[in-house]
Enzyme design. Structure first.
Site, mmCIF file in Angstrom:
data_model
loop_
_atom_site.group_PDB
_atom_site.id
_atom_site.type_symbol
_atom_site.label_atom_id
_atom_site.label_comp_id
_atom_site.label_asym_id
_atom_site.label_seq_id
_atom_site.Cartn_x
_atom_site.Cartn_y
_atom_site.Cartn_z
ATOM 1 N N HIS A 56 78.158 23.600 23.080
ATOM 2 C CA HIS A 56 76.795 23.397 22.601
ATOM 3 C C HIS A 56 76.239 22.140 23.273
ATOM 4 O O HIS A 56 76.898 21.103 23.327
ATOM 5 C CB HIS A 56 76.812 23.255 21.084
ATOM 6 C CG HIS A 56 75.506 22.817 20.527
ATOM 7 N ND1 HIS A 56 74.319 23.416 20.882
ATOM 8 C CD2 HIS A 56 75.184 21.826 19.657
ATOM 9 C CE1 HIS A 56 73.336 22.814 20.243
ATOM 10 N NE2 HIS A 56 73.825 21.839 19.505
ATOM 11 N N ASN A 68 68.469 20.137 23.311
ATOM 12 C CA ASN A 68 69.311 20.861 22.362
ATOM 13 C C ASN A 68 68.533 22.075 21.841
ATOM 14 O O ASN A 68 67.546 21.920 21.133
ATOM 15 C CB ASN A 68 69.664 19.893 21.222
ATOM 16 C CG ASN A 68 70.506 20.539 20.129
ATOM 17 O OD1 ASN A 68 70.611 21.755 20.037
ATOM 18 N ND2 ASN A 68 71.079 19.707 19.282
ATOM 19 N N CYS A 111 73.804 25.621 15.341
ATOM 20 C CA CYS A 111 74.201 25.466 16.744
ATOM 21 C C CYS A 111 75.488 26.217 17.090
ATOM 22 O O CYS A 111 75.857 26.326 18.258
ATOM 23 C CB CYS A 111 74.346 23.988 17.071
ATOM 24 S SG CYS A 111 72.892 23.061 16.562
HETATM 25 O O1 UT7 Z 1 72.754 20.198 17.352
HETATM 26 C C1 UT7 Z 1 73.298 19.483 16.302
HETATM 27 C C2 UT7 Z 1 74.157 18.479 16.803
HETATM 28 N N1 UT7 Z 1 73.411 17.236 16.938
HETATM 29 C C3 UT7 Z 1 74.006 16.255 17.514
HETATM 30 O O2 UT7 Z 1 75.100 16.407 17.969
HETATM 31 C C4 UT7 Z 1 73.312 14.910 17.543
HETATM 32 C C5 UT7 Z 1 74.354 13.832 17.371
HETATM 33 N N2 UT7 Z 1 73.799 12.478 17.440
HETATM 34 C C6 UT7 Z 1 73.369 11.948 18.587
HETATM 35 O O3 UT7 Z 1 73.374 12.581 19.615
HETATM 36 C C7 UT7 Z 1 72.969 10.498 18.584
HETATM 37 O O4 UT7 Z 1 73.323 9.918 17.345
HETATM 38 C C8 UT7 Z 1 71.453 10.292 18.827
HETATM 39 C C9 UT7 Z 1 71.118 10.624 20.267
HETATM 40 C C10 UT7 Z 1 70.660 11.161 17.881
HETATM 41 C C11 UT7 Z 1 71.091 8.821 18.569
HETATM 42 O O5 UT7 Z 1 71.857 7.972 19.413
HETATM 43 P P1 UT7 Z 1 72.588 6.714 18.785
HETATM 44 O O6 UT7 Z 1 73.222 6.020 19.909
HETATM 45 O O7 UT7 Z 1 73.464 7.198 17.673
HETATM 46 O O8 UT7 Z 1 71.373 5.859 18.270
HETATM 47 P P2 UT7 Z 1 71.103 5.331 16.781
HETATM 48 O O9 UT7 Z 1 70.656 6.440 15.898
HETATM 49 O O10 UT7 Z 1 72.264 4.525 16.353
HETATM 50 O O11 UT7 Z 1 69.860 4.371 17.038
HETATM 51 C C12 UT7 Z 1 69.993 3.195 17.835
HETATM 52 C C13 UT7 Z 1 68.624 2.543 17.953
HETATM 53 C C14 UT7 Z 1 67.946 2.353 16.601
HETATM 54 O O12 UT7 Z 1 67.242 1.132 16.654
HETATM 55 P P3 UT7 Z 1 67.861 -0.205 15.997
HETATM 56 O O13 UT7 Z 1 68.066 0.128 14.561
HETATM 57 O O14 UT7 Z 1 69.142 -0.457 16.742
HETATM 58 O O15 UT7 Z 1 66.799 -1.221 16.267
HETATM 59 C C15 UT7 Z 1 66.954 3.486 16.523
HETATM 60 O O16 UT7 Z 1 65.833 3.181 15.728
HETATM 61 O O17 UT7 Z 1 67.751 3.368 18.709
HETATM 62 C C16 UT7 Z 1 66.543 3.586 17.974
HETATM 63 N N3 UT7 Z 1 66.037 4.899 18.336
HETATM 64 C C17 UT7 Z 1 65.257 5.111 19.416
HETATM 65 N N4 UT7 Z 1 64.771 4.263 20.337
HETATM 66 C C18 UT7 Z 1 64.016 4.785 21.329
HETATM 67 C C19 UT7 Z 1 66.254 6.102 17.725
HETATM 68 N N5 UT7 Z 1 65.611 7.064 18.387
HETATM 69 C C20 UT7 Z 1 64.990 6.486 19.446
HETATM 70 C C21 UT7 Z 1 64.194 6.965 20.489
HETATM 71 N N6 UT7 Z 1 63.739 6.073 21.410
HETATM 72 N N7 UT7 Z 1 63.884 8.268 20.631
#
Ligand code: UT7
Length: 316
Positions: A238, A268, A114
């Site tokens: 990014h 992204n 990225c």
């Molecule tokens: O280009 C490279 C750079 N990449 C990035 O910068 C990405 C950085 N990370 C992020 O943007 C965020 O961490 C995400 C958007 C990927 C995830 O958001 P988050 O607030 O960190 O969510 P999480 O991974 O902590 O997941 C929270 C909950 C989980 O469920 P439980 O364990 O709380 O029951 C996940 O299983 O959300 C669930 N979850 C989803 N739910 C609905 C994960 N993906 C999804 C989804 N839809 N697509």
């Protein structure tokens, strides 16, 4: 060392629009979850006949047209990508062939995920500077991705985040340019793009990295340029997640209007995200001659990179 200035930008949008509602038919997710957590509402996926190279060609051709330059004035071609169809020929070589660029210039791909567009510009600057007697002082720097072909469409933690696209810039190496770069890396498996996919990511770990790397790199590049954020017209980060950019704005107490965002429409797109954003700014008349732009990349590697560049005279 001489610096780069921005002459013109091109862009390419794949033809398939995929909304959050479309994805919620494939995996257990919702428009509400994706929008709230990321700011993404839709993304583009390549259709039949479109790939990293065809998008790169389209964006590069448009950047050249907008620049008003001749093909023969291009002194190097660098394509930043993690999703080239071939390791060789490189995507940049495929662009060279399609456009008919000169054969006695350096042409290569750069993999810095990225941050690829920033790294690509830094490499291009070095390549042009290494040939001081050559009158071709312009670089074609492209970011192009087809991430849709590297995604596990059953993994909701990644498949909602990424999209396809390309942007390309014509940059000029000149002694009067106000230009600065800051590059760094820390080998880490928090995001993986295995050859052929699927993309895997520890989202929380990458989020923690990103909210630190973004303001730190912006600060470093401003320091290197001897400028303050007030003196910069646009910050083009990014486009991974709207919340990462908001975090940076809050941390710096910055004016949100300076931070361009388009992840709502593109998701992204890794190396393409910064040049696509520059392209949209240009096309909407928001890039003016002399403007200072800070571009900041962060992501897989883990790698980060910042660049301060100015828009040249009357070409854009
Ligand atoms: O280009 C490279 C750079 N990449 C990035 O910068 C990405 C950085 N990370 C992020 O943007 C965020 O961490 C995400 C958007 C990927 C995830 O958001 P988050 O607030 O960190 O969510 P999480 O991974 O902590 O997941 C929270 C909950 C989980 O469920 P439980 O364990 O709380 O029951 C996940 O299983 O959300 C669930 N979850 C989803 N739910 C609905 C994960 N993906 C999804 C989804 N839809 N697509």
């Amino acid at each position: 060392m001489e610096g780069l200035q921005l002459i013109a930008v091109g862009g390419a949008e794949p033809s398939r629009v995929v909304t959050n509602d479309d994805l919620s038919k494939l995996v257990d997710t919702s428009d509400e979850w994706i929008t709230t957590r990321t700011g993404i509402r839709q993304r583009y996926f390549c259709a039949e006949g479109e790939d990293t190279a065809t998008l790169a060609v389209q964006a590069a051709r448009q950047a050249l047209e907008r620049s008003g330059l001749q093909l023969a004035q291009i002194g190097c071609c660098v394509c930043a990508t993690v999703s080239g169809v071939y390791a060789a020929p490189s995507t940049a070589c495929l662009v060279q062939r399609e456009l008919g660029l000169a054969q006695d210039i350096p042409v290569l791909d750069v993999n810095a995920a990225c941050s690829g567009f920033i790294y690509g510009a830094a490499v291009a600057r070095g390549l042009l500077a290494a040939r001081p007697g050559d009158a071709r002082r312009y670089a074609l720097v492209i970011g192009s991705e087809q991430l849709s072909r590297m995604m596990d469409m059953t993994d909701r933690s990644t498949c909602v985040l990424f999209g396809d696209g390309a942007g390309a810039a014509v940059l000029e190496l000149t002694p009067d340019a106000e230009f600065a770069v800051d590059l760094g890396a820390r080998g880490d498996m928090a995001i993986e793009f295995p050859t052929g996919g699927p993309i895997r990511m520890d989202g929380r770990a990458v989020f923690r990295f990103a909210v630190d790397a973004l303001p730190r790199t912006l600060h470093a590049v401003l320091n290197a340029a001897h400028r303050t954020l007030d003196e910069v017209d646009w910050v083009v980060c990014h486009q991974a997640n709207s919340r990462i950019i908001d975090h940076c704005i809050k941390k710096l107490g910055a004016d949100p209007a300076k931070f361009y965002k388009n992840m709502d429409r593109h998701g992204n797109t890794s190396a393409a995200s910064i040049p696509v954003a520059l392209y949209e700014l240009q096309e909407s008349g928001r890039l003016q001659p002399g403007m200072r732009i800070a571009c900041i990349g962060f992501g897989g590697g883990l790698i980060w990179g910042g660049m301060l560049i100015t828009v040249k005279g009357s070409a854009v």
